[in-house]
Structure formats: C-alpha cells, structure tokens
Design an enzyme around this catalytic site. Structure first.
Site, PDB file in Angstrom:
ATOM      1  N   HIS A  95       0.780  -1.384   0.171  1.00 58.82           N
ATOM      2  CA  HIS A  95       0.480   0.122  -0.228  1.00 58.82           C
ATOM      3  C   HIS A  95       0.878   1.423   0.088  1.00 58.82           C
ATOM      4  O   HIS A  95       1.856   1.446   0.536  1.00 58.82           O
ATOM      5  CB  HIS A  95      -0.980  -0.073   1.434  1.00 58.82           C
ATOM      6  CG  HIS A  95      -1.969  -0.793   1.173  1.00 58.82           C
ATOM      7  ND1 HIS A  95      -2.775  -0.697   1.024  1.00 58.82           N
ATOM      8  CD2 HIS A  95      -1.791  -2.145   1.384  1.00 58.82           C
ATOM      9  CE1 HIS A  95      -4.085  -1.740   1.100  1.00 58.82           C
ATOM     10  NE2 HIS A  95      -3.481  -2.946   1.663  1.00 58.82           N
ATOM     11  N   HIS A 119      -5.402 -11.751   6.538  1.00 56.11           N
ATOM     12  CA  HIS A 119      -4.376 -12.410   6.677  1.00 56.11           C
ATOM     13  C   HIS A 119      -3.059 -12.738   7.523  1.00 56.11           C
ATOM     14  O   HIS A 119      -1.888 -12.587   7.254  1.00 56.11           O
ATOM     15  CB  HIS A 119      -3.640 -12.293   4.836  1.00 56.11           C
ATOM     16  CG  HIS A 119      -3.162 -10.558   4.834  1.00 56.11           C
ATOM     17  ND1 HIS A 119      -2.665  -9.866   5.602  1.00 56.11           N
ATOM     18  CD2 HIS A 119      -3.515  -9.717   4.024  1.00 56.11           C
ATOM     19  CE1 HIS A 119      -1.992  -8.561   5.369  1.00 56.11           C
ATOM     20  NE2 HIS A 119      -3.434  -8.549   4.383  1.00 56.11           N
ATOM     21  N   ALA A 132       2.029  -9.009   7.511  1.00 57.68           N
ATOM     22  CA  ALA A 132       1.741  -7.507   7.967  1.00 57.68           C
ATOM     23  C   ALA A 132       1.579  -7.276   9.013  1.00 57.68           C
ATOM     24  O   ALA A 132       0.628  -6.167   9.770  1.00 57.68           O
ATOM     25  CB  ALA A 132       0.794  -6.538   6.595  1.00 57.68           C
ATOM     26  N   ASP A 151      -1.143 -20.270   0.108  1.00 53.86           N
ATOM     27  CA  ASP A 151      -0.147 -20.682  -1.553  1.00 53.86           C
ATOM     28  C   ASP A 151       0.910 -20.915  -0.903  1.00 53.86           C
ATOM     29  O   ASP A 151       1.837 -21.374  -2.091  1.00 53.86           O
ATOM     30  CB  ASP A 151       0.165 -18.912  -1.939  1.00 53.86           C
ATOM     31  CG  ASP A 151       0.652 -18.246  -1.526  1.00 53.86           C
ATOM     32  OD1 ASP A 151       0.963 -18.223  -0.324  1.00 53.86           O
ATOM     33  OD2 ASP A 151       0.955 -17.097  -1.910  1.00 53.86           O
ATOM     34  N   GLY A 152       1.568 -21.614   0.032  1.00 54.05           N
ATOM     35  CA  GLY A 152       3.091 -21.726  -0.423  1.00 54.05           C
ATOM     36  C   GLY A 152       4.403 -20.935   0.095  1.00 54.05           C
ATOM     37  O   GLY A 152       5.283 -21.085  -0.017  1.00 54.05           O
ATOM     38  N   ILE A 153       3.704 -19.083   0.017  1.00 52.65           N
ATOM     39  CA  ILE A 153       4.281 -18.395  -0.202  1.00 52.65           C
ATOM     40  C   ILE A 153       4.163 -17.694   0.424  1.00 52.65           C
ATOM     41  O   ILE A 153       5.621 -17.260   1.747  1.00 52.65           O
ATOM     42  CB  ILE A 153       4.635 -17.821  -2.018  1.00 52.65           C
ATOM     43  CG1 ILE A 153       4.561 -18.500  -2.797  1.00 52.65           C
ATOM     44  CG2 ILE A 153       4.773 -16.378  -1.657  1.00 52.65           C
ATOM     45  CD1 ILE A 153       4.166 -17.645  -3.996  1.00 52.65           C
ATOM     46  N   HIS A 154       2.955 -17.189   1.052  1.00 51.55           N
ATOM     47  CA  HIS A 154       2.876 -16.456   2.518  1.00 51.55           C
ATOM     48  C   HIS A 154       2.626 -16.953   3.549  1.00 51.55           C
ATOM     49  O   HIS A 154       3.471 -15.889   5.219  1.00 51.55           O
ATOM     50  CB  HIS A 154       1.609 -15.397   2.200  1.00 51.55           C
ATOM     51  CG  HIS A 154       0.952 -14.981   0.966  1.00 51.55           C
ATOM     52  ND1 HIS A 154       1.687 -14.648   0.323  1.00 51.55           N
ATOM     53  CD2 HIS A 154       0.700 -13.560   1.772  1.00 51.55           C
ATOM     54  CE1 HIS A 154       1.112 -13.959  -0.533  1.00 51.55           C
ATOM     55  NE2 HIS A 154       0.988 -13.150   0.373  1.00 51.55           N
ATOM     56  N   ASP A 208      -6.336 -13.440  -1.330  1.00 54.88           N
ATOM     57  CA  ASP A 208      -5.511 -11.864  -1.770  1.00 54.88           C
ATOM     58  C   ASP A 208      -4.693 -11.449  -2.646  1.00 54.88           C
ATOM     59  O   ASP A 208      -3.695 -11.512  -2.866  1.00 54.88           O
ATOM     60  CB  ASP A 208      -3.967 -11.669  -0.469  1.00 54.88           C
ATOM     61  CG  ASP A 208      -3.951 -10.444  -0.039  1.00 54.88           C
ATOM     62  OD1 ASP A 208      -4.260  -9.629  -0.806  1.00 54.88           O
ATOM     63  OD2 ASP A 208      -2.682 -10.462   0.122  1.00 54.88           O
ATOM     64  N   GLY A 263       0.491  -8.506  -2.495  1.00 50.93           N
ATOM     65  CA  GLY A 263      -0.423 -10.013  -3.110  1.00 50.93           C
ATOM     66  C   GLY A 263      -0.385 -11.213  -3.348  1.00 50.93           C
ATOM     67  O   GLY A 263       1.054 -12.034  -2.702  1.00 50.93           O
TER      68      GLY A 263
END
Length: 397
Positions: free
Chosen positions: A143, A218, A222, A250-253, A276, A312
C-alpha cells in the site's frame, strides 16, 4: 445456459454431515433440489443424469479477500476490469467473491466503490472490502505509504457509505488514532471490522475485539510476529473465539507449519482460506498494476517493483483447496469448511451458499477425486466450465 433440471450421479459428495460415495445431486433451475446416495445405476433421472464417477463435488468457494485476476484489478474503477477479475476466479471455482480495494485517494476509492456496488447489484459480486488507507505505515506492505491515513471515523464512514449498502468488510489498524472508535462504529453498522496491516500489541488487539472486530486480515502477514514476552496481535486474534482468521495458503505467504499452527489453535471453523490475489492470478509472469503501485510477478510470486514487498498473491481457490488436502492433510470436510462454509457464514450468506444442501444455490465445484484438480464449475445452476467432460449416465463417453 441454466438447466431446468439435471442430476450429477456417481460422484463423491462432501456434505455437512460427512462424505457420501457414489452420491447423486439434482439441480432444478438455480437451486440444489436433492441429495442422496444413489449412484448412476440407481437413480430417478435415468439417461438425463451426468456420470461423475471418479469426481468429487464440493460447494462453490467463497473468497473474502481478492483484489483482481485475469490481468484486471478491482481497484481500477473500470467495470469491465472487475468483470474480468470475477470471471477469472469463477472459472477457478470461486462462485462468491467479495471485491477488495487497495489504498488510494479517498475520493478515488469512493469512485471505485460506486462501480463495484453496481456489480453487487447485478449479482456479479457479493460485497466490497476496503483494505486501506487506514493502516499502519510500519506494516503497509503493498500500500502506498504517502496515502495512508489515521482511521478518522468520519472518513471511514464516508468510504463505507460509498459502497451504497454493499460494504461488507473494512481492514484497519486499531492502534491508530480513531481506530477503536471506528471498529465500534463499523460493528454498529453491521460491517465486518478486520484487524490487519497493523502494528498493534496484544492488549490493544483485545480491545479491538471487544469493540467488535471479528476478522484477522491475512493473519501473520503485515503484523508483528509472536514474541515470548510480547505476544502481539497474532496470539490475541488466534485465541479469541469471536475472531475468524484469514490465511493465504499459497506456500509463499506462510510456511505450511504456520498454517497448521493456526488450524491447531483456531480450528477449521474459525479459518477462512483466501487468495489475496492481485491481477496476475490466472495469468503469467510480468508487470501488473496494484492500485497506484506496480508489481512484478516472477515464478508466480508477486512483489512490488519499488521495495520488493510481497504484493498479494497469484493464488486461486482451487489451488488453495488442493493444497489444503494434499499438503496440509486436511479432511475434505475441513477444507470445505474453510473455503466455503466459514466465509459464507461470515458474510451473512450461510442460508443460501457454503454447503451442499437442498434449497441452497447450485454453486458447485467438481474436482478429480485423485488429484483434487478442478474439473468443472457450476454457479446457480449454470455450468461455467467443464460440463462437456461428463458423459450421460449409462452412455459411454
């Protein structure tokens, strides 16, 4: 085209009470008309049935938090882009979508909300989620920092009203001036107050929950991490039964062990798996806009061009479902709970969507029973993708 009457026979059906093998689900118009255990050789509809032997049928997915897809963004303020994004996720099984905005100038976000509200009225979207600008500079993620504001209740109300009765959720940082008052106001308006992009501590987060916050945006991302003498917002949000926690699987976040930690603490009944997703969902690598910012996607990972923060995801909910079962080891019922039932209930739509039950909307996702890859999608009785792969029962393909 909406069928007057059709039946799916021989499929595994994931129902609220458990899983039925070789079941039969009938659809009349836009609704589920009946469910049972009869397979393709024992049915009412005879040759009109579609043979779904080898497939699993689950309720359509519900996404609480998605910014775009198919190369398009909900924050563009362009109806055609919003339609493209919604269609992209629909083809991946998301039959109910709440469109999420990103931080921008207040008047511009109000304009975007007016466009999105028309699509809610047309039945394309189920509501609007404002993420920003009332979030922490320290946790702003993707953002634009110079556009962030304290959550002055008057400004929060201005954005909420711009949704013309279709604003369903607001993400804000409760520790900022006006934060707790805004949470209280949103709760009184019947709008979900979500804690996210926050630098809040444990105590202030508890105050936000007491003021009416019911969602963690999420979770883990953040916001401050868990410290042994400063548990921060994560522990407060996980431990309170009034809160539903969003997770990006997603295996990333999030590492799978962190997702498992959240499930072990909150349980499937308090977890909503979200995407997201930004405009690159359903697309390839490249450059994409996210509100006023530019995002580069490489190997499916979206990051800001300036600064490199994760921006995202490129996730779709069919992949989130597949990962929930094959990577996390959730049962089919647990995965359905987090991808359909919980978000539907949170949005106040549990009477019409979120489970396979007679009388509810015929929103269905058909998955391969071995790989759990998406095979077909039906929304309100209309096949969106994949219907041509099924033979009529009793007739070879």
């Amino acid at each position: 085209m909406t069928a007057d009457r059709t039946a799916l026979a021989g499929a595994r059906l994931v129902l609220p009470g458990g899983v039925i093998e070789s079941g039969r689900l009938s659809v009349e118009g836009t609704r589920i008309a009946g469910l049972g255990g009869a397979g393709p050789t024992d049915r009412e509809g005879g040759p009109g049935d579609l043979d779904l032997t080898g497939y699993t049928v689950v309720p359509g997915f519900v996404d609480l938090h998605v910014h775009g897809g198919g190369g398009a963004s909900y924050a563009s303020g362009i109806a055609e882009e919003a339609l493209t994004a919604a269609r992209t996720h629909l083809e991946h099984g998301t039959t109910t979508t709440m469109a999420s905005t990103v931080t921008g100038e207040i008047d511009e976000v109000c304009r975007q909300a007016a466009v999105l509200s028309e699509l809610v009225e047309d039945g394309v979207l189920a509501g609007i989620h404002f993420e920003g600008p009332f979030i922490s500079h320290n946790r702003c993620g993707a953002h634009r920092p110079d556009l962030l504001r304290d959550p002055d209740p008057a400004l929060v109300r201005k954005l909420a009203d711009a949704g013309r009765g279709h604003t369903r959720m607001f993400t804000l940082a409760p520790e900022l001036p006006g934060g707790l008052e805004s949470v209280r106001m949103l709760s009184e308006l019947g709008i979900i107050a979500a804690v996210g992009h926050t630098d809040s501590d444990y105590e202030v987060t508890l105050k936000a929950i007491d003021a009416g916050a019911t969602v963690a945006t999420h979770l883990f991302n953040a916001m401050p991490g868990i410290q042994h003498r400063a548990p921060g917002p994560i522990v407060a949000l996980l431990e309170d039964e009034r809160v539903t926690v969003e997770l990006v699987n997603d295996g990333i976040h999030l590492h799978p062990s962190v997702v498992e930690l959240a499930y072990g603490t909150a349980g499937p009944e308090r977890v909503a798996l979200i995407t997201d997703a930004m405009g690159a969902a359903g697309m390839g690598d490249g450059l994409y806009p996210l509100g006023p910012l530019q995002v580069r996607v490489e190997d499916g990972v979206a990051r800001l061009v300036e600064g490199g923060s994760i921006a995202g995801s490129t996730l779709t909910l069919d992949v989130a479902f597949q990962r929930a079962v094959t990577v996390l080891g959730l049962s089919l019922n647990q995965a359905v709970t987090s991808l359909s039932t919980v978000p539907a209930r949170l949005m106040g739509l549990g009477d019409t969507i979120g489970t396979l039950e007679a009388g509810k909307n015929a929103d269905l996702v058909v998955l391969d029973s071995d790989s759990y890859e998406l095979a077909a999608v039906m929304r309100r009785g209309e096949w969106i993708v994949g219907a041509d792969r099924f033979a009529r029962a009793g007739n070879p393909a």
